[in-house]
Motif scaffolding. Structure first.
Motif, PDB file in Angstrom:
ATOM      1  N   ALA A   1      65.538 -51.004  71.203  1.00 12.92           N
ATOM      2  CA  ALA A   1      64.332 -50.029  71.303  1.00 12.92           C
ATOM      3  C   ALA A   1      63.157 -50.400  70.579  1.00 12.92           C
ATOM      4  O   ALA A   1      62.100 -49.848  71.119  1.00 12.92           O
ATOM      5  CB  ALA A   1      65.008 -48.677  70.760  1.00 12.92           C
ATOM      6  N   ALA A   2      63.243 -50.897  69.506  1.00 18.38           N
ATOM      7  CA  ALA A   2      62.018 -51.326  68.707  1.00 18.38           C
ATOM      8  C   ALA A   2      61.152 -52.239  69.589  1.00 18.38           C
ATOM      9  O   ALA A   2      59.849 -51.953  69.783  1.00 18.38           O
ATOM     10  CB  ALA A   2      62.323 -52.048  67.551  1.00 18.38           C
ATOM     11  N   ILE A   3      61.880 -53.272  70.269  1.00 20.86           N
ATOM     12  CA  ILE A   3      61.042 -54.099  71.334  1.00 20.86           C
ATOM     13  C   ILE A   3      60.317 -53.634  72.317  1.00 20.86           C
ATOM     14  O   ILE A   3      59.135 -53.847  72.596  1.00 20.86           O
ATOM     15  CB  ILE A   3      61.898 -55.568  71.546  1.00 20.86           C
ATOM     16  CG1 ILE A   3      62.064 -56.352  70.477  1.00 20.86           C
ATOM     17  CG2 ILE A   3      61.427 -55.969  72.882  1.00 20.86           C
ATOM     18  CD1 ILE A   3      63.429 -57.325  70.835  1.00 20.86           C
ATOM     19  N   ALA A   4      60.915 -52.545  72.864  1.00 22.16           N
ATOM     20  CA  ALA A   4      60.619 -51.908  73.889  1.00 22.16           C
ATOM     21  C   ALA A   4      59.230 -50.907  73.684  1.00 22.16           C
ATOM     22  O   ALA A   4      58.262 -50.869  74.478  1.00 22.16           O
ATOM     23  CB  ALA A   4      61.379 -51.001  74.680  1.00 22.16           C
ATOM     24  N   ALA A   5      59.574 -50.594  72.533  1.00 26.65           N
ATOM     25  CA  ALA A   5      58.233 -49.532  71.983  1.00 26.65           C
ATOM     26  C   ALA A   5      57.091 -50.416  71.477  1.00 26.65           C
ATOM     27  O   ALA A   5      55.894 -49.802  71.696  1.00 26.65           O
ATOM     28  CB  ALA A   5      58.691 -48.590  70.762  1.00 26.65           C
ATOM     29  N   LEU A   6      57.180 -51.411  71.032  1.00 27.10           N
ATOM     30  CA  LEU A   6      55.860 -52.151  70.467  1.00 27.10           C
ATOM     31  C   LEU A   6      54.946 -52.351  71.563  1.00 27.10           C
ATOM     32  O   LEU A   6      55.301 -52.796  72.651  1.00 27.10           O
ATOM     33  CB  LEU A   6      56.676 -53.737  69.992  1.00 27.10           C
ATOM     34  CG  LEU A   6      55.363 -54.551  69.233  1.00 27.10           C
ATOM     35  CD1 LEU A   6      55.242 -53.811  67.919  1.00 27.10           C
ATOM     36  CD2 LEU A   6      56.497 -55.912  68.902  1.00 27.10           C
ATOM     37  N   LYS A   7      53.716 -52.367  71.007  1.00 27.82           N
ATOM     38  CA  LYS A   7      52.607 -52.755  72.019  1.00 27.82           C
ATOM     39  C   LYS A   7      52.367 -54.127  72.349  1.00 27.82           C
ATOM     40  O   LYS A   7      53.033 -55.167  71.892  1.00 27.82           O
ATOM     41  CB  LYS A   7      51.079 -52.330  71.313  1.00 27.82           C
ATOM     42  CG  LYS A   7      50.872 -50.889  71.012  1.00 27.82           C
ATOM     43  CD  LYS A   7      49.544 -50.780  70.429  1.00 27.82           C
ATOM     44  CE  LYS A   7      49.233 -49.276  70.377  1.00 27.82           C
ATOM     45  NZ  LYS A   7      47.940 -49.084  69.521  1.00 27.82           N
ATOM     46  N   ARG A   8      52.155 -54.404  73.456  1.00 26.71           N
ATOM     47  CA  ARG A   8      51.685 -55.848  73.827  1.00 26.71           C
ATOM     48  C   ARG A   8      50.634 -56.400  72.991  1.00 26.71           C
ATOM     49  O   ARG A   8      49.755 -55.939  72.517  1.00 26.71           O
ATOM     50  CB  ARG A   8      51.154 -55.871  75.285  1.00 26.71           C
ATOM     51  CG  ARG A   8      50.712 -57.395  76.081  1.00 26.71           C
ATOM     52  CD  ARG A   8      50.353 -57.094  77.382  1.00 26.71           C
ATOM     53  NE  ARG A   8      49.958 -58.498  78.133  1.00 26.71           N
ATOM     54  CZ  ARG A   8      50.857 -59.154  78.648  1.00 26.71           C
ATOM     55  NH1 ARG A   8      52.119 -58.507  78.865  1.00 26.71           N
ATOM     56  NH2 ARG A   8      50.980 -60.504  78.812  1.00 26.71           N
ATOM     57  N   GLY A   9      51.225 -57.642  72.473  1.00 26.38           N
ATOM     58  CA  GLY A   9      50.371 -58.358  71.365  1.00 26.38           C
ATOM     59  C   GLY A   9      50.979 -57.767  70.072  1.00 26.38           C
ATOM     60  O   GLY A   9      50.337 -58.346  69.119  1.00 26.38           O
ATOM     61  N   GLY A  10      51.654 -56.919  70.023  1.00 20.00           N
ATOM     62  CA  GLY A  10      52.227 -56.199  68.533  1.00 20.00           C
ATOM     63  C   GLY A  10      53.278 -57.290  67.995  1.00 20.00           C
ATOM     64  O   GLY A  10      53.955 -58.182  68.742  1.00 20.00           O
ATOM     65  N   ARG A  11      53.473 -57.115  66.657  1.00 26.15           N
ATOM     66  CA  ARG A  11      54.441 -58.045  65.619  1.00 26.15           C
ATOM     67  C   ARG A  11      55.670 -57.315  65.403  1.00 26.15           C
ATOM     68  O   ARG A  11      55.445 -56.158  64.946  1.00 26.15           O
ATOM     69  CB  ARG A  11      53.519 -58.469  64.585  1.00 26.15           C
ATOM     70  CG  ARG A  11      52.579 -59.679  64.858  1.00 26.15           C
ATOM     71  CD  ARG A  11      51.180 -58.947  64.882  1.00 26.15           C
ATOM     72  NE  ARG A  11      50.668 -58.269  63.776  1.00 26.15           N
ATOM     73  CZ  ARG A  11      49.908 -57.404  64.018  1.00 26.15           C
ATOM     74  NH1 ARG A  11      49.398 -56.924  65.000  1.00 26.15           N
ATOM     75  NH2 ARG A  11      49.498 -56.609  62.705  1.00 26.15           N
TER      76      ARG A  11
END
Length: 410
Positions: A344-354
Motif C-alpha cells: 500500500a505504501a509503494i502504491a501510494a508513493l508519488k513517482r520519484g518519491g522515496r
C-alpha cells in the motif's frame, strides 16, 4: 480627475497597506485610490483608520474569511480596494488573495510591516532577527527559535500574547530572557515596555502588539539543535522511538526537499515526522499510529518541538492510509511486516518519491530483503554500540542492529 483611480479590467484589485497613523502615513496615490473606490474591503480597524477617505461601500471581513474572498472575487473586473495591515504580503491578506488572483490583476501599495517598525525602534538589523507570526497560530511555533543569544520579533494575536510568551519561556528554561512589548506601532498610542520572562507583570497591553525577545538560556533550557538526530531524552516516549543515531541516518535517507509531504507509518513517538518538519518550515508530515495512547503522545511531542501542525491519523495501516494526500516520501517503521502495508505504501508513493524502511525484527528484515530483490534500491546495515559501565569499568554495549532499505519509485 487624475489617472490614479482604481484599475478596472485586468488590474481591478488594489491592495493598500495602512498603518496606525492612518491617512497621514499614506502617499497621494494610495489616498486617492481609497477615496475613489466604489468598494473597500478591510477589517473594522482598517475602516476606522481610513474613514475620512472612504466614499464607496464598506465591506468588513467575514467569518470564515473565505466568504470575504468569495465576495471580492465576485467583483472581478470591477474596481476593488482592499485595506491591509502594514505589508500585505508578509503574513497578510495579500498572501491569501494571491492564491486566487494573478499578479497581473492587482496592484499593491505596501506600508512598513510590524516587524520593520519594531526593528527600527530597537535598532535591530532585521536580517539578523528571527521573525514569526503567532497571530491566530499556535504559540508553540516559536520553540525551534529559542536559542541563547537569538533575537526574535513575534507578532501576537491579542493582549494576552506577551504574557503567554513569557509563560512559555519561563517554563522551558528561558526565564531570564528580555521581552519588549511594542504596542500600536506607528500611531498616537505607540508604547514600548520591557520585562524579564520570569518576572512578567505588564498589564493593560494593547491588543495590537508585537514582542521583541532577547533569548537567554538558563541551565537545562530546552534548546532544539539545528541538526537531525536530536537527543532521545527530548522526546516523550515509551521505548517506541527511532534512536538518535539511526534517526539521523533515516532523515538523511529520506532527503527532504522543499514543500514535500512525508507519511510516517507506525509513528511511535513521532520523532521521524517531527524532525522532518523541523528541517524546513515548508515541510509537512502525517503520522499514522494505531495506538491511541501513542497517538496522543505524538501530539504532545509535536507541540513541544514547535511543529503542532503535524497531522496525526489514528489507525492501523494499510486501512488508515486510504484517502490520505499523496506523499513525496514515506518512512516505514512499526508494522511494516503486516500484510499489505508495504504494498500500500509503494502504491501510494508519488513517482520519484522515496521510501525508507527500517527493520529490527527478522520478520521485517525478510520483507525488506524480498523487496530489495524484487525492486532494487539500497540496503544498509546500521550497527551502533555505546560505552556503558561494566562493574567499575566500561565496555561496548551493542544496540539491536537495524536493516534499512531505501528505494526511489521510478
Amino acid at each position: 480627475m487624475s489617472d490614479l483611480s482604481p484599475a478596472s479590467g485586468p488590474r481591478w484589485l488594489t491592495i493598500i497597506g495602512i498603518g496606525e497613523d492612518g491617512p497621514e502615513g499614506l502617499g497621494e496615490e494610495a489616498r486617492e485610490l481609497i477615496a475613489t473606490a466604489p468598494a473597500v474591503f478591510g477589517g473594522i480597524r482598517h475602516h476606522a483608520l481610513a474613514a475620512s477617505l472612504i466614499s464607496g461601500e464598506r465591506f468588513s471581513w467575514q467569518s470564515p474569511f473565505e466568504r470575504s474572498v468569495d465576495a471580492i472575487l465576485q467583483r472581478r473586473g470591477t474596481p476593488v480596494v482592499v485595506l491591509a495591515s502594514g505589508d500585505p504580503f508578509l503574513y497578510g491578506v495579500g498572501a491569501t488573495l494571491s492564491r486566487h488572483v494573478a499578479a497581473e490583476e492587482m496592484r499593491t501599495i505596501p506600508a512598513p510591516s510590524a516587524f520593520s517598525l519594531a526593528a527600527s525602534r530597537l535598532g535591530w538589523p532585521l536580517q539578523d532577527v528571527a521573525t514569526i507570526s503567532l497571530h491566530g497560530r499556535p504559540i508553540d511555533l516559536i520553540r525551534p527559535h529559542l536559542h541563547h543569544g537569538r533575537r526574535i520579533i513575534a507578532l501576537t494575536s491579542d493582549e494576552k500574547g506577551p504574557g503567554d510568551l513569557a509563560t512559555l519561556l519561563a517554563a522551558t528554561g528561558f526565564g531570564q530572557s528580555q521581552l519588549t512589548v511594542l504596542e500600536a506601532l506607528g500611531g498616537a498610542r505607540e508604547r514600548r515596555r520591557h520585562a524579564l520572562a520570569a518576572d512578567f507583570n505588564l498589564t493593560d497591553i494593547d491588543s495590537l502588539n508585537v514582542c521583541a525577545l532577547e533569548i537567554t538560556a538558563g541551565e537545562g533550557a530546552r534548546i532544539l539543535p539545528f541538526v537531525a538526530g536530536l537527543e532521545d531524552a527530548l522526546f516523550e516516549h515509551d521505548g517506541q522511538i527511532t534512536k538518535r543515531e539511526v534517526r539521523a541516518m533515516t532523515l538523511s535517507a529520506l532527503a527532504p526537499h522543499h514543500g514535500e509531504l512525508l507519511w510516517d507509518i507506525g509513528a511511535g513517538s513521532g520523532s521521524i515526522g517531527i524532525e522532518w518538519m523541523l528541517a524546513d518550515p515548508s515541510l509537512k508530515a502525517i503520522a499514522i499510529e494505531q495506538s491511541p495512547e501513542r497517538a496522543a503522545r505524538v501530539a504532545r511531542n509535536a507541540s513541544a518541538f514547535g511543529v503542532p501542525h503535524l497531522a496525526i491519523v489514528e489507525g492501523a495501516a494499510p486501512g488508515a492510509l486510504a484517502s490520505l494526500p499523496e506523499p513525496d516520501a514515506i518512512f516505514l517503521g512499526g508494522g511494516g511486516s503486516e500484510p499489505g502495508v508495504i504494498d500500500a505504501a509503494i502504491a501510494a508513493l508519488k513517482r520519484g518519491g522515496r521510501l525508507v524502511a527500517n527493520a529490527v525484527t527478522l520478520e521485517m528484515e525478510a520483507v525488506l530483503l524480498a523487496e530489495h530483490t524484487k525492486r532494487g534500491g539500497f540496503l544498509t546495515r546500521i550497527e551502533i554500540s555505546r560505552a556503558l559501565p561494566i562493574g567499575g569499568m566500561s565496555g561496548w554495549r551493542p544496540a539491536m542492529p537495524v536493516t534499512q532499505w531505501r528505494w526511489t519509485k521510478g
